[in-house]
Scaffold this motif. Sequence first.
Motif, PDB file in Angstrom:
ATOM      1  N   LEU A 181      49.501  34.778  26.824  1.00  0.00           N
ATOM      2  CA  LEU A 181      48.658  35.963  26.715  1.00  0.00           C
ATOM      3  C   LEU A 181      47.420  35.668  27.560  1.00  0.00           C
ATOM      4  CD1 LEU A 181      46.723  38.166  25.455  1.00  0.00           C
ATOM      5  CD2 LEU A 181      49.119  38.552  24.971  1.00  0.00           C
ATOM      6  N   GLN A 182      47.124  36.591  28.447  1.00  0.00           N
ATOM      7  CA  GLN A 182      45.982  36.403  29.330  1.00  0.00           C
ATOM      8  C   GLN A 182      44.915  37.452  29.041  1.00  0.00           C
ATOM      9  OE1 GLN A 182      47.598  36.296  33.368  1.00  0.00           O
ATOM     10  NE2 GLN A 182      49.417  35.268  32.592  1.00  0.00           N
ATOM     11  N   TRP A 183      43.669  37.068  29.193  1.00  0.00           N
ATOM     12  CA  TRP A 183      42.549  37.998  29.056  1.00  0.00           C
ATOM     13  C   TRP A 183      41.813  38.076  30.386  1.00  0.00           C
ATOM     14  CZ3 TRP A 183      41.288  41.117  24.997  1.00  0.00           C
ATOM     15  CH2 TRP A 183      41.941  40.862  23.778  1.00  0.00           C
ATOM     16  N   TYR A 184      41.532  39.323  30.775  1.00  0.00           N
ATOM     17  CA  TYR A 184      40.837  39.587  32.020  1.00  0.00           C
ATOM     18  C   TYR A 184      39.577  40.395  31.752  1.00  0.00           C
ATOM     19  CZ  TYR A 184      45.155  38.319  34.485  1.00  0.00           C
ATOM     20  OH  TYR A 184      46.249  37.652  34.960  1.00  0.00           O
ATOM     21  N   ARG A 185      38.635  40.279  32.680  1.00  0.00           N
ATOM     22  CA  ARG A 185      37.446  41.131  32.664  1.00  0.00           C
ATOM     23  C   ARG A 185      37.363  41.812  34.016  1.00  0.00           C
ATOM     24  NH1 ARG A 185      31.621  39.626  33.432  1.00  0.00           N
ATOM     25  NH2 ARG A 185      30.460  41.440  32.756  1.00  0.00           N
ATOM     26  N   GLN A 186      37.023  43.089  34.003  1.00  0.00           N
ATOM     27  CA  GLN A 186      36.984  43.851  35.239  1.00  0.00           C
ATOM     28  C   GLN A 186      35.661  44.591  35.352  1.00  0.00           C
ATOM     29  OE1 GLN A 186      40.044  46.849  35.569  1.00  0.00           O
ATOM     30  NE2 GLN A 186      39.883  46.990  37.779  1.00  0.00           N
ATOM     31  N   GLU A 187      35.029  44.465  36.514  1.00  0.00           N
ATOM     32  CA  GLU A 187      33.814  45.200  36.832  1.00  0.00           C
ATOM     33  C   GLU A 187      34.198  46.444  37.627  1.00  0.00           C
ATOM     34  OE1 GLU A 187      30.889  44.409  35.840  1.00  0.00           O
ATOM     35  OE2 GLU A 187      30.901  42.257  35.414  1.00  0.00           O
ATOM     36  N   PRO A 188      33.365  47.486  37.576  1.00  0.00           N
ATOM     37  CA  PRO A 188      33.670  48.710  38.345  1.00  0.00           C
ATOM     38  C   PRO A 188      33.854  48.422  39.833  1.00  0.00           C
ATOM     39  CG  PRO A 188      31.890  49.117  36.795  1.00  0.00           C
ATOM     40  CD  PRO A 188      32.152  47.641  36.753  1.00  0.00           C
ATOM     41  N   GLY A 189      34.931  48.965  40.410  1.00  0.00           N
ATOM     42  CA  GLY A 189      35.178  48.806  41.839  1.00  0.00           C
ATOM     43  C   GLY A 189      35.771  47.469  42.241  1.00  0.00           C
ATOM     44  N   GLU A 190      36.138  46.669  41.259  1.00  0.00           N
ATOM     45  CA  GLU A 190      36.715  45.357  41.573  1.00  0.00           C
ATOM     46  C   GLU A 190      38.028  45.161  40.833  1.00  0.00           C
ATOM     47  OE1 GLU A 190      32.310  43.246  41.961  1.00  0.00           O
ATOM     48  OE2 GLU A 190      33.874  42.321  40.728  1.00  0.00           O
ATOM     49  N   GLY A 191      38.767  44.126  41.228  1.00  0.00           N
ATOM     50  CA  GLY A 191      39.986  43.802  40.524  1.00  0.00           C
ATOM     51  C   GLY A 191      39.712  42.982  39.276  1.00  0.00           C
ATOM     52  N   PRO A 192      40.670  42.938  38.351  1.00  0.00           N
ATOM     53  CA  PRO A 192      40.495  42.113  37.140  1.00  0.00           C
ATOM     54  C   PRO A 192      40.356  40.638  37.508  1.00  0.00           C
ATOM     55  CG  PRO A 192      42.330  43.649  36.890  1.00  0.00           C
ATOM     56  CD  PRO A 192      41.935  43.688  38.325  1.00  0.00           C
ATOM     57  N   VAL A 193      39.551  39.946  36.719  1.00  0.00           N
ATOM     58  CA  VAL A 193      39.348  38.519  36.913  1.00  0.00           C
ATOM     59  C   VAL A 193      39.787  37.795  35.652  1.00  0.00           C
ATOM     60  CG1 VAL A 193      37.644  36.698  37.295  1.00  0.00           C
ATOM     61  CG2 VAL A 193      37.437  38.863  38.521  1.00  0.00           C
ATOM     62  N   LEU A 194      40.633  36.793  35.819  1.00  0.00           N
ATOM     63  CA  LEU A 194      41.157  36.065  34.681  1.00  0.00           C
ATOM     64  C   LEU A 194      40.066  35.289  33.961  1.00  0.00           C
ATOM     65  CD1 LEU A 194      43.779  35.161  33.166  1.00  0.00           C
ATOM     66  CD2 LEU A 194      43.829  33.189  34.720  1.00  0.00           C
ATOM     67  N   LEU A 195      40.007  35.474  32.623  1.00  0.00           N
ATOM     68  CA  LEU A 195      39.074  34.704  31.796  1.00  0.00           C
ATOM     69  C   LEU A 195      39.768  33.484  31.208  1.00  0.00           C
ATOM     70  CD1 LEU A 195      37.369  37.605  29.797  1.00  0.00           C
ATOM     71  CD2 LEU A 195      36.376  36.284  31.684  1.00  0.00           C
ATOM     72  N   VAL A 196      40.928  33.700  30.611  1.00  0.00           N
ATOM     73  CA  VAL A 196      41.613  32.612  29.921  1.00  0.00           C
ATOM     74  C   VAL A 196      43.083  32.955  29.743  1.00  0.00           C
ATOM     75  CG1 VAL A 196      41.433  33.411  27.527  1.00  0.00           C
ATOM     76  CG2 VAL A 196      41.234  30.975  28.020  1.00  0.00           C
ATOM     77  N   THR A 197      43.903  31.927  29.609  1.00  0.00           N
ATOM     78  CA  THR A 197      45.304  32.079  29.243  1.00  0.00           C
ATOM     79  C   THR A 197      45.563  31.244  28.001  1.00  0.00           C
ATOM     80  OG1 THR A 197      45.971  32.326  31.563  1.00  0.00           O
ATOM     81  CG2 THR A 197      47.689  31.755  29.974  1.00  0.00           C
TER      82      THR A 197
END
Lengths: 111, 113
Positions: B32-48
């Motif tokens: 299970l992966q968690w991502y954070r995404q800012e407006p206008g950008e792609g998701p960035v992996l936080l943790v797996t």
Amino acid sequence: DAGITQSPRHKVTETGTPVTLRCHQTENHRYMYWYRQDPGHGLRLIHYSYGVKDTDKGEVSDGYSVSRSKTEDFLLTLESATSSQTSVYFCAIRGGADTQYFGPGTRLTVL
Amino acid sequence: TQLLEQSPQFLSIQEGENLTVYCNSSSVFSSLQWYRQEPGEGPVLLVTVVTGGEVKKLKRLTFQFGDARKDSSLHITAAQTGDTGLYLCAGEAGGTSYGKLTFGQGTILTVHP
């Protein structure tokens, strides 16, 4: 930075027009993916590739085709764009076990 | 088809408060992966997270994978305005899945000063 670029970053087109989006990676990763992102739906997989000339469908593949003639490039084509394909498109690569890295996205508007 | 239900869809809190985002499924995931995404950008992996019952901490963020590997949670302690963004969970089925991810709908977090 996983060396992923997408082009174009923004595109406005008309219904019925063919559109091709390009994803380019510089790190020789085998697996590549195309997702679309719409409000309330998270990201949904369109197509993916597990090697040169090896591609398969994702959950929302209708109206889309892909090609991968080189490791570094993965192309997504909308043969005849429709308004329902207005979305933000993300390319991703599999960087290792259980990790994916995403490109900056392409915002596509179909009028 | 595997589904991931993420809740809440929207979260608006004051700086300093704690919050939890949930990700639930009836299917088992290999990771299970968690991502954070800012407006206008792609998701960035936080943790797996990959092991049932696993807990991982990233500064003020705590991630947990359910024992049965069907659910996960993200807890933020003492939220800051810089935590504002879209948080996404994504599950990988494993096996011959070729790394395909199933995403939850996302949680839009707004932290007010």
